[in-house]
Each structure stands twice: as structure tokens, then as C-alpha cells.
Scaffold this motif. Structure first.
Motif, mmCIF file in Angstrom:
data_model
loop_
_atom_site.group_PDB
_atom_site.id
_atom_site.type_symbol
_atom_site.label_atom_id
_atom_site.label_comp_id
_atom_site.label_asym_id
_atom_site.label_seq_id
_atom_site.Cartn_x
_atom_site.Cartn_y
_atom_site.Cartn_z
ATOM 1 N N ARG A 1 60.899 57.761 58.168
ATOM 2 C CA ARG A 1 59.899 58.345 57.752
ATOM 3 C C ARG A 1 59.576 58.197 56.307
ATOM 4 N N ASP A 2 60.805 58.705 55.486
ATOM 5 C CA ASP A 2 60.457 58.369 54.037
ATOM 6 C C ASP A 2 59.917 56.874 53.595
ATOM 7 N N LEU A 3 60.555 55.970 54.304
ATOM 8 C CA LEU A 3 60.395 54.710 54.059
ATOM 9 C C LEU A 3 58.870 54.266 54.523
ATOM 10 N N LEU A 4 58.604 54.555 55.588
ATOM 11 C CA LEU A 4 57.236 54.569 55.762
ATOM 12 C C LEU A 4 56.094 54.985 54.878
ATOM 13 N N LEU A 5 56.422 56.404 54.420
ATOM 14 C CA LEU A 5 55.555 56.968 53.567
ATOM 15 C C LEU A 5 55.630 56.498 52.301
ATOM 16 N N GLU A 6 56.637 55.965 51.723
ATOM 17 C CA GLU A 6 56.574 55.160 50.583
ATOM 18 C C GLU A 6 55.696 53.934 50.717
ATOM 19 N N GLU A 7 55.990 53.157 51.770
ATOM 20 C CA GLU A 7 54.977 51.958 51.946
ATOM 21 C C GLU A 7 53.730 52.070 51.945
ATOM 22 N N ILE A 8 53.217 53.335 52.633
ATOM 23 C CA ILE A 8 51.796 53.744 52.909
ATOM 24 C C ILE A 8 51.398 54.063 51.249
ATOM 25 N N ASP A 9 52.121 54.844 50.509
ATOM 26 C CA ASP A 9 51.721 55.146 49.178
ATOM 27 C C ASP A 9 51.495 53.954 48.431
ATOM 28 N N ALA A 10 52.533 53.079 48.392
ATOM 29 C CA ALA A 10 52.474 51.944 47.468
ATOM 30 C C ALA A 10 51.060 50.855 48.097
ATOM 31 N N LEU A 11 51.000 50.801 49.287
ATOM 32 C CA LEU A 11 49.784 49.997 49.891
ATOM 33 C C LEU A 11 48.578 50.674 49.351
ATOM 34 N N THR A 12 48.487 52.152 49.593
ATOM 35 C CA THR A 12 47.282 52.726 48.877
ATOM 36 C C THR A 12 46.963 52.308 47.685
ATOM 37 N N ARG A 13 47.946 52.496 46.608
ATOM 38 C CA ARG A 13 47.810 52.100 45.303
ATOM 39 C C ARG A 13 47.150 50.747 45.267
ATOM 40 N N GLN A 14 47.734 49.895 46.095
ATOM 41 C CA GLN A 14 47.308 48.456 45.897
ATOM 42 C C GLN A 14 45.958 48.163 46.092
ATOM 43 N N VAL A 15 45.573 48.893 47.248
ATOM 44 C CA VAL A 15 44.039 48.891 47.990
ATOM 45 C C VAL A 15 43.196 49.542 46.737
ATOM 46 N N ARG A 16 43.329 50.339 45.996
ATOM 47 C CA ARG A 16 42.547 51.276 45.153
ATOM 48 C C ARG A 16 42.416 50.119 43.958
ATOM 49 N N ARG A 17 43.647 49.484 43.464
ATOM 50 C CA ARG A 17 43.480 48.492 42.398
ATOM 51 C C ARG A 17 42.437 47.356 42.880
ATOM 52 N N VAL A 18 42.568 46.976 44.122
ATOM 53 C CA VAL A 18 41.632 45.641 44.341
ATOM 54 C C VAL A 18 40.345 46.160 44.522
ATOM 55 N N GLU A 19 40.141 47.425 45.129
ATOM 56 C CA GLU A 19 38.649 48.010 45.070
ATOM 57 C C GLU A 19 38.099 48.073 43.885
ATOM 58 N N GLN A 20 38.965 48.627 42.748
ATOM 59 C CA GLN A 20 38.124 48.749 41.457
ATOM 60 C C GLN A 20 37.617 47.277 40.840
ATOM 61 N N GLU A 21 38.512 46.384 41.215
ATOM 62 C CA GLU A 21 37.925 45.035 40.682
ATOM 63 C C GLU A 21 36.775 44.499 41.563
ATOM 64 N N LEU A 22 36.911 45.022 42.983
ATOM 65 C CA LEU A 22 35.641 44.480 43.727
ATOM 66 C C LEU A 22 34.464 45.372 43.306
ATOM 67 N N THR A 23 34.571 46.508 42.899
ATOM 68 C CA THR A 23 33.352 47.444 42.361
ATOM 69 C C THR A 23 32.860 46.857 41.236
ATOM 70 N N ARG A 24 33.730 46.317 40.312
ATOM 71 C CA ARG A 24 33.185 45.756 39.052
ATOM 72 C C ARG A 24 32.405 44.396 39.541
ATOM 73 N N GLN A 25 32.732 43.867 40.318
ATOM 74 C CA GLN A 25 31.969 42.560 40.939
ATOM 75 C C GLN A 25 30.725 42.935 41.417
ATOM 76 N N ALA A 26 30.931 43.796 42.094
ATOM 77 C CA ALA A 26 29.777 44.343 42.805
ATOM 78 C C ALA A 26 28.604 44.852 42.074
ATOM 79 N N ARG A 27 28.954 45.412 41.088
ATOM 80 C CA ARG A 27 28.147 45.896 40.075
ATOM 81 C C ARG A 27 26.952 44.911 39.489
ATOM 82 N N LYS A 28 27.740 43.742 39.224
ATOM 83 C CA LYS A 28 27.097 42.497 38.766
ATOM 84 C C LYS A 28 26.463 41.779 39.633
ATOM 85 N N THR A 29 26.027 42.278 40.867
ATOM 86 C CA THR A 29 25.344 41.416 41.994
ATOM 87 C C THR A 29 24.361 42.166 42.721
#
Length: 340
Positions: free
Chosen positions: A180-208
Motif C-alpha cells: 500500500r505504501d509503495l503504491l501510494l508513493e508511486e501515485i504521488d510521484a506520478l501525479t507530480r510528474q503529470v502536473r509538471r508536464v501539464e504546466q509546460e503544455l499549458t504554456r504551449q497552449a496559451r501561445k496557440t
């Protein structure tokens, strides 16, 4: 004008050069990209070059464009239909590509700019991260079922309250608590990575501007709009609305002969990340737009067993509308009588 066919692999590159009359004037096999560029740079006349689309096709296009009069990237699926030969090797493949180029019959694919290719890669990266996170969440639910734990309906398991409940949950065994702890750590890490990617995608979308245009459709969010815009790239490269449906693989397979006409499942060609996002957007549009809801109901024909068919048809309808909006620069019109 010389015509050059390239069969590119990670360990070697096979080159075939045809002369003005279509005869083979040179063959070569090199190990590196630098050797390939040196060989092509030493040709005695101007040349056109053709190679099959694969991983890294855009990088090769950028390198060859300054040297060649024209660079064509061939569609691998259509090449397999053209050359149904049992005598397949690198030498023959390079010669066949050169001959198609000489005849002007190369089934070429669109090569976007480096900026658009990087945008597409980021969209695919987000899709892969979301898929990994979904697998981790499914594994966590399976763990709870195996431990005999019933998940409460409120709060939702993946909300802040639900995650707090899951962290504090007393599972029967130490191994289950560790998983359970390992899966929660994995979910938290992937959520942070998704947010980082979405921040960059949002910057690109604002220019389009086209992204904001598509977001006027009820139910279409930023992620769906940017995926459609990035993979369509230039809407004028499609002849009509039917072509955009074929590109995204939302049209059915067809087997027609004489009076018989059989339609099967959709072809699933093109980028799967766009099909998934458009299907999700279709559900939201059905709930929020009377126009889309009317199309869905008309396709479903009051048959519950046709719900999936109607959803795919609605997704196909949405990409056609999106293409028309991008092509003409218009916003969504709820009261319009018919689609593009």
C-alpha cells in the motif's frame, strides 16, 4: 535529378541511388548518420531522397532537408500494401523506395516542424504517465479487495480525504501495508510528474489560438484541444472532413464487393492518445451540449446496445467539427443545423 532511397536502421543505413533514366547508379551501406550525409553530399547532381517513417523520422528529415532538393517520408503501412514481396531485405527496400520516388508514387506522410513534434512528444508523455498512474490505482484497489476492505463511497478514494483514509488504513498483514505504501508513493510521484508536464503544455497552449478556439465546444478541455491541434497541425493538408476521421482511425473497416458491404470495427489508425481524449470529451459534450446530445441520440436509435457505437460516432463527429473550426477560424455555434 537523382533519386535516393534510404533504408534506415539503428546499426546501418542502406543507400540506393537511381539515375535520370531510372537505372541504379550507386549502392552503399554505411554505419552512421555522418557517413550517410557524407555519401549523399558527394553525389554529382541534385537529388531527391525518400525513407520510411520510423522512430526519429523528424530528426533525419531535418538533417537531409539542407542537402536534398526534396525529402519525402513514406508511410510504412501503405508501403506494405504496395510491396507484398517475400524477398525483403535492406538492399531491395532501399531500391523500391528510390523507384517509388522516381515514379512519383511515394505514399508520403506529413512531417511537422520540430516545435510541433516536441509538442506531440509531450502530449504522448502525459498520456503514458496517466496510464501508469491508472495502473497503480487499479493495483491499489485490487490490494484492498484482496484484504477484504470495502472502499467507502464518500469521500472518493483518490481525493485528499480518500488518500488520507487509505494511508491510515490498518491492513491485516505487514506485506499488504508495505505494498500500500509503495503504491501510494508511486501515485504521488506520478501525479507530480503529470502536473509538471501539464504546466509546460499549458504554456504551449496559451501561445496557440486554435486551442482556445476548440475549447469553445462544450465538454472539450485544454488537454483534448491541444492534442487535436498538435496532431492536425495544418488543417489544410486534409481534403475534407472524411479525411480527418480516417487520420484519427475513427472510421469503420470496410469490406465491399458488389452488393455486399460489411462495416467492422474502427481502424484505430493514427495517434491513440487523441482518440482516447476525444472519446472522453464526447461524453462531456453529450451532457453539456443539446446539439451533441441530439446527434448521440439520433445515432443510438433508442437502443442501449448501440451506446458504444453512438459514442464513437459522436467522437468522429467532434473531430470533424474541430477540423472545420480550425480551417475556417470559427467558434462553436450551438444552434447550427448541421456539422461540418
Amino acid at each position: 535529378m537523382l533519386h535516393v532511397g534510404l533504408d534506415i536502421h539503428s546499426s546501418r543505413i542502406t543507400i540506393c541511388v537511381l539515375g535520370p533514366t531510372g537505372q541504379v547508379v550507386r549502392r552503399a551501406q554505411v554505419r552512421t548518420i555522418e557517413e550517410m550525409l557524407a555519401t549523399l553530399g558527394g553525389l554529382p547532381d541534385r537529388f531527391e531522397v525518400c525513407y520510411e517513417a520510423s522512430c526519429g523520422y523528424g530528426h533525419y528529415h531535418d538533417l537531409l532537408r539542407p542537402l536534398a532538393a526534396r525529402v519525402l517520408v513514406a508511410h510504412p503501412g501503405q508501403l506494405r500494401l504496395i510491396f507484398r514481396s517475400k524477398n525483403k531485405n535492406d538492399r531491395n527496400d532501399a531500391e523500391r523506395l528510390a523507384k517509388l520516388l522516381d515514379l512519383g508514387e511515394t505514399p508520403a506522410v506529413h512531417v511537422p516542424t520540430p516545435e510541433v513534434r516536441a509538442w506531440r512528444e509531450l502530449i504522448n508523455c502525459r498520456g503514458q504517465l496517466v496510464a501508469k498512474r491508472t495502473r497503480a490505482k487499479n493495483a491499489a484497489r485490487a490490494l484492498l479487495r484482496g484484504a477484504g476492505v470495502v472502499v467507502p463511497k464518500k469521500p472518493g478514494l483518490w481525493t485528499k480525504g480518500g488518500l488520507k483514509w487509505l494511508r491510515e488504513l490498518e491492513l491485516p498483514t505487514a506485506s499488504q501495508r508495505l505494498r500500500r505504501d509503495l503504491l501510494l508513493e508511486e501515485i504521488d510521484a506520478l501525479t507530480r510528474q503529470v502536473r509538471r508536464v501539464e504546466q509546460e503544455l499549458t504554456r504551449q497552449a496559451r501561445k496557440t489560438p486554435a486551442v482556445a478556439l476548440l475549447r469553445t465546444i462544450p465538454g472539450v478541455g485544454a488537454r483534448t484541444a491541444e492534442a487535436v491541434v498538435a496532431f492536425v497541425d495544418d488543417p489544410r493538408r486534409f481534403k475534407n472532413a472524411k479525411a480527418i476521421g480516417r487520420y484519427f482511425g475513427l472510421v469503420p473497416c470496410q469490406d465491399q464487393s458488389g452488393d455486399r458491404n460489411r462495416l467492422g470495427r474502427i481502424t484505430r489508425e493514427g495517434p491513440p492518445v487523441v482518440r482516447q481524449l476525444v472519446a472522453e470529451a464526447a461524453w462531456q459534450a453529450i451532457r453539456r451540449s443539446p446539439r451533441v446530445r441530439a446527434f448521440f441520440d439520433r445515432t443510438q436509435r433508442e437502443g442501449p446496445q448501440r451506446q458504444k457505437i453512438a459514442l464513437v460516432a459522436t467522437a468522429h463527429y467532434l473531430v470533424r467539427v474541430m477540423w472545420a473550426m480550425m480551417r475556417h477560424g470559427t467558434t462553436w455555434q450551438e444552434g447550427a443545423a448541421r456539422a461540418a
